[in-house]
Design a protein around this motif. Sequence first.
Motif, PDB file in Angstrom:
ATOM      1  N   GLY A  66       0.810  -1.210   0.000  1.00  0.00           N
ATOM      2  CA  GLY A  66       0.000   0.000   0.000  1.00  0.00           C
ATOM      3  C   GLY A  66       0.841   1.256   0.000  1.00  0.00           C
ATOM      4  N   GLU A  67       0.230   2.316   0.449  1.00  0.00           N
ATOM      5  CA  GLU A  67       0.852   3.640   0.476  1.00  0.00           C
ATOM      6  C   GLU A  67       2.142   3.631   1.282  1.00  0.00           C
ATOM      7  OE1 GLU A  67      -0.919   8.018   1.542  1.00  0.00           O
ATOM      8  OE2 GLU A  67      -1.356   6.372   2.902  1.00  0.00           O
ATOM      9  N   GLY A  68       3.226   4.125   0.692  1.00  0.00           N
ATOM     10  CA  GLY A  68       4.508   4.172   1.375  1.00  0.00           C
ATOM     11  C   GLY A  68       5.085   2.801   1.664  1.00  0.00           C
ATOM     12  N   TRP A  69       4.753   1.804   0.812  1.00  0.00           N
ATOM     13  CA  TRP A  69       5.237   0.433   0.940  1.00  0.00           C
ATOM     14  C   TRP A  69       4.668  -0.290   2.159  1.00  0.00           C
ATOM     15  CZ3 TRP A  69       8.166  -1.983  -2.800  1.00  0.00           C
ATOM     16  CH2 TRP A  69       8.723  -1.160  -3.786  1.00  0.00           C
ATOM     17  N   ARG A  70       3.665   0.279   2.789  1.00  0.00           N
ATOM     18  CA  ARG A  70       3.044  -0.389   3.944  1.00  0.00           C
ATOM     19  C   ARG A  70       2.152  -1.523   3.455  1.00  0.00           C
ATOM     20  NH1 ARG A  70      -1.875  -0.055   6.390  1.00  0.00           N
ATOM     21  NH2 ARG A  70      -2.501   1.622   4.946  1.00  0.00           N
ATOM     22  N   GLU A  71       2.324  -2.714   4.035  1.00  0.00           N
ATOM     23  CA  GLU A  71       1.519  -3.859   3.620  1.00  0.00           C
ATOM     24  C   GLU A  71       0.179  -3.890   4.360  1.00  0.00           C
ATOM     25  OE1 GLU A  71       3.495  -7.613   3.666  1.00  0.00           O
ATOM     26  OE2 GLU A  71       5.227  -6.890   2.522  1.00  0.00           O
ATOM     27  N   PHE A  72      -0.831  -4.355   3.657  1.00  0.00           N
ATOM     28  CA  PHE A  72      -2.157  -4.522   4.247  1.00  0.00           C
ATOM     29  C   PHE A  72      -2.784  -5.791   3.678  1.00  0.00           C
ATOM     30  CE2 PHE A  72      -2.873  -2.328   0.283  1.00  0.00           C
ATOM     31  CZ  PHE A  72      -4.081  -2.831  -0.198  1.00  0.00           C
ATOM     32  N   THR A  73      -3.873  -6.246   4.275  1.00  0.00           N
ATOM     33  CA  THR A  73      -4.572  -7.434   3.795  1.00  0.00           C
ATOM     34  C   THR A  73      -5.699  -7.022   2.872  1.00  0.00           C
ATOM     35  OG1 THR A  73      -4.070  -8.661   5.820  1.00  0.00           O
ATOM     36  CG2 THR A  73      -5.871  -9.491   4.455  1.00  0.00           C
ATOM     37  N   LEU A  74      -5.637  -7.474   1.637  1.00  0.00           N
ATOM     38  CA  LEU A  74      -6.662  -7.174   0.646  1.00  0.00           C
ATOM     39  C   LEU A  74      -7.703  -8.286   0.645  1.00  0.00           C
ATOM     40  CD1 LEU A  74      -6.409  -5.739  -2.847  1.00  0.00           C
ATOM     41  CD2 LEU A  74      -7.189  -8.119  -2.696  1.00  0.00           C
ATOM     42  N   TYR A  75      -8.975  -7.906   0.450  1.00  0.00           N
ATOM     43  CA  TYR A  75     -10.077  -8.859   0.441  1.00  0.00           C
ATOM     44  C   TYR A  75     -10.733  -8.892  -0.936  1.00  0.00           C
ATOM     45  CZ  TYR A  75      -9.595  -8.540   5.497  1.00  0.00           C
ATOM     46  OH  TYR A  75      -9.099  -8.555   6.768  1.00  0.00           O
ATOM     47  N   LYS A  76     -10.986 -10.107  -1.423  1.00  0.00           N
ATOM     48  CA  LYS A  76     -11.708 -10.314  -2.678  1.00  0.00           C
ATOM     49  C   LYS A  76     -12.583 -11.562  -2.506  1.00  0.00           C
ATOM     50  CE  LYS A  76      -9.439 -10.054  -6.559  1.00  0.00           C
ATOM     51  NZ  LYS A  76      -8.426 -10.270  -7.628  1.00  0.00           N
ATOM     52  N   PHE A  77     -13.603 -11.681  -3.347  1.00  0.00           N
ATOM     53  CA  PHE A  77     -14.270 -12.970  -3.422  1.00  0.00           C
ATOM     54  C   PHE A  77     -13.325 -13.945  -4.107  1.00  0.00           C
ATOM     55  CE2 PHE A  77     -18.325 -10.460  -3.203  1.00  0.00           C
ATOM     56  CZ  PHE A  77     -18.770 -11.021  -2.017  1.00  0.00           C
ATOM     57  N   ARG A  78     -13.225 -15.145  -3.554  1.00  0.00           N
ATOM     58  CA  ARG A  78     -12.286 -16.130  -4.087  1.00  0.00           C
ATOM     59  C   ARG A  78     -12.715 -16.551  -5.485  1.00  0.00           C
ATOM     60  NH1 ARG A  78     -11.909 -21.676  -3.837  1.00  0.00           N
ATOM     61  NH2 ARG A  78     -13.736 -21.785  -2.472  1.00  0.00           N
ATOM     62  N   SER A  79     -11.778 -16.500  -6.414  1.00  0.00           N
ATOM     63  CA  SER A  79     -12.063 -16.869  -7.796  1.00  0.00           C
ATOM     64  C   SER A  79     -11.200 -18.025  -8.276  1.00  0.00           C
ATOM     65  CB  SER A  79     -11.853 -15.664  -8.727  1.00  0.00           C
ATOM     66  OG  SER A  79     -10.517 -15.199  -8.654  1.00  0.00           O
ATOM     67  N   MET A  80     -10.192 -18.419  -7.477  1.00  0.00           N
ATOM     68  CA  MET A  80      -9.313 -19.525  -7.855  1.00  0.00           C
ATOM     69  C   MET A  80      -9.510 -20.698  -6.909  1.00  0.00           C
ATOM     70  SD  MET A  80      -5.649 -17.874  -8.916  1.00  0.00           S
ATOM     71  CE  MET A  80      -5.456 -16.948 -10.435  1.00  0.00           C
ATOM     72  N   ARG A  81      -9.086 -21.861  -7.358  1.00  0.00           N
ATOM     73  CA  ARG A  81      -9.162 -23.050  -6.514  1.00  0.00           C
ATOM     74  C   ARG A  81      -8.253 -22.892  -5.307  1.00  0.00           C
ATOM     75  NH1 ARG A  81      -9.391 -24.508 -11.784  1.00  0.00           N
ATOM     76  NH2 ARG A  81     -11.193 -25.775 -12.379  1.00  0.00           N
ATOM     77  N   SER A  82      -8.724 -23.306  -4.156  1.00  0.00           N
ATOM     78  CA  SER A  82      -7.944 -23.189  -2.924  1.00  0.00           C
ATOM     79  C   SER A  82      -6.658 -24.011  -3.039  1.00  0.00           C
ATOM     80  CB  SER A  82      -8.764 -23.687  -1.729  1.00  0.00           C
ATOM     81  OG  SER A  82      -9.876 -22.851  -1.511  1.00  0.00           O
ATOM     82  N   VAL A 132       1.067  -7.282  -5.253  1.00  0.00           N
ATOM     83  CA  VAL A 132       1.619  -8.308  -4.372  1.00  0.00           C
ATOM     84  C   VAL A 132       3.022  -7.868  -3.948  1.00  0.00           C
ATOM     85  CG1 VAL A 132       2.314 -10.733  -4.238  1.00  0.00           C
ATOM     86  CG2 VAL A 132       0.284 -10.075  -5.565  1.00  0.00           C
ATOM     87  N   PRO A 133       3.371  -7.979  -2.646  1.00  0.00           N
ATOM     88  CA  PRO A 133       4.674  -7.469  -2.186  1.00  0.00           C
ATOM     89  C   PRO A 133       5.869  -8.000  -2.952  1.00  0.00           C
ATOM     90  CG  PRO A 133       3.273  -7.930  -0.304  1.00  0.00           C
ATOM     91  CD  PRO A 133       2.537  -8.430  -1.510  1.00  0.00           C
ATOM     92  N   ASP A 134       5.892  -9.288  -3.271  1.00  0.00           N
ATOM     93  CA  ASP A 134       7.048  -9.841  -3.979  1.00  0.00           C
ATOM     94  C   ASP A 134       7.213  -9.199  -5.354  1.00  0.00           C
ATOM     95  OD1 ASP A 134       9.199 -11.845  -4.493  1.00  0.00           O
ATOM     96  OD2 ASP A 134       7.777 -12.534  -6.007  1.00  0.00           O
ATOM     97  N   LEU A 135       6.119  -9.021  -6.081  1.00  0.00           N
ATOM     98  CA  LEU A 135       6.199  -8.373  -7.382  1.00  0.00           C
ATOM     99  C   LEU A 135       6.548  -6.901  -7.239  1.00  0.00           C
ATOM    100  CD1 LEU A 135       3.187  -9.937  -9.331  1.00  0.00           C
ATOM    101  CD2 LEU A 135       5.623 -10.371  -9.682  1.00  0.00           C
TER     102      LEU A 135
END
Length: 229
Positions: A66-82, A132-135
């Motif tokens: 996120g802003e200033g490289w601060r990480e946060f948890t993003l929420y989405k409806f799951r669209s891929m197989r677990s 995504v942080p790694d990317l």
Amino acid sequence: MRTVDETPPATLPATGTVRLPASRRVLDVVVALTLLVVLAPLLALLALLVAVTSGRPVLFRQPRTGEGWREFTLYKFRSMRSGSAGPQVAGGADPRIMATGRLLRRLGLDELPQLWNVLRGDMTLVGPRPEVPDLARRYPPEHQWVFRHRPGLTGPCQLRSRAYADQLDGRPDPEAYYLRVLVPRRTALDAEFLDRATARNVVRYLARTALYVLRTPWDEARERRGGGS
């Protein structure tokens, strides 16, 4: 007018943090809260659809930069197989995407839980795509300036997400193509918006996003007919 391949303007340096203006934060809270209330029945229906067709969890949670490289948890409806493994970017025909998830992605409905991220202040209504942080750490240095800014629920890049995803299909290394080709195009578009990130332009992009979602079924029907009228 800047083209999508140009570098960001000098007003957007690569270090530090750009704070969101108070007026835009007020707009974020008002719009996100209103939409969460108005769309509550739709959100409940989508959650039930995901649960019935693909089980739990209904929500996909992932760290994002996120802003200033601060990480946060993003929420989405799951669209891929677990538990599905693979590249950190997905093409439009990615086999990890479930049938229900493909529909949600095409309509942009999988992103609706991010209204909660907007309300919390992790995101804003319109801004760069949350990465995504790694990317994010692998971005070319000249494009890392984008992480000074708060990521957005929608924006110029999100409105091109379907076309960008289709470009990843069939690539032997989709992450490399994403970082080498798509990231420069995306950050140039972000720079163009951020250079004029007024409340009026925010509202304009929200209207464009609504139109994009509403037109998707019509556009896909035309594609199936071969582009005929």
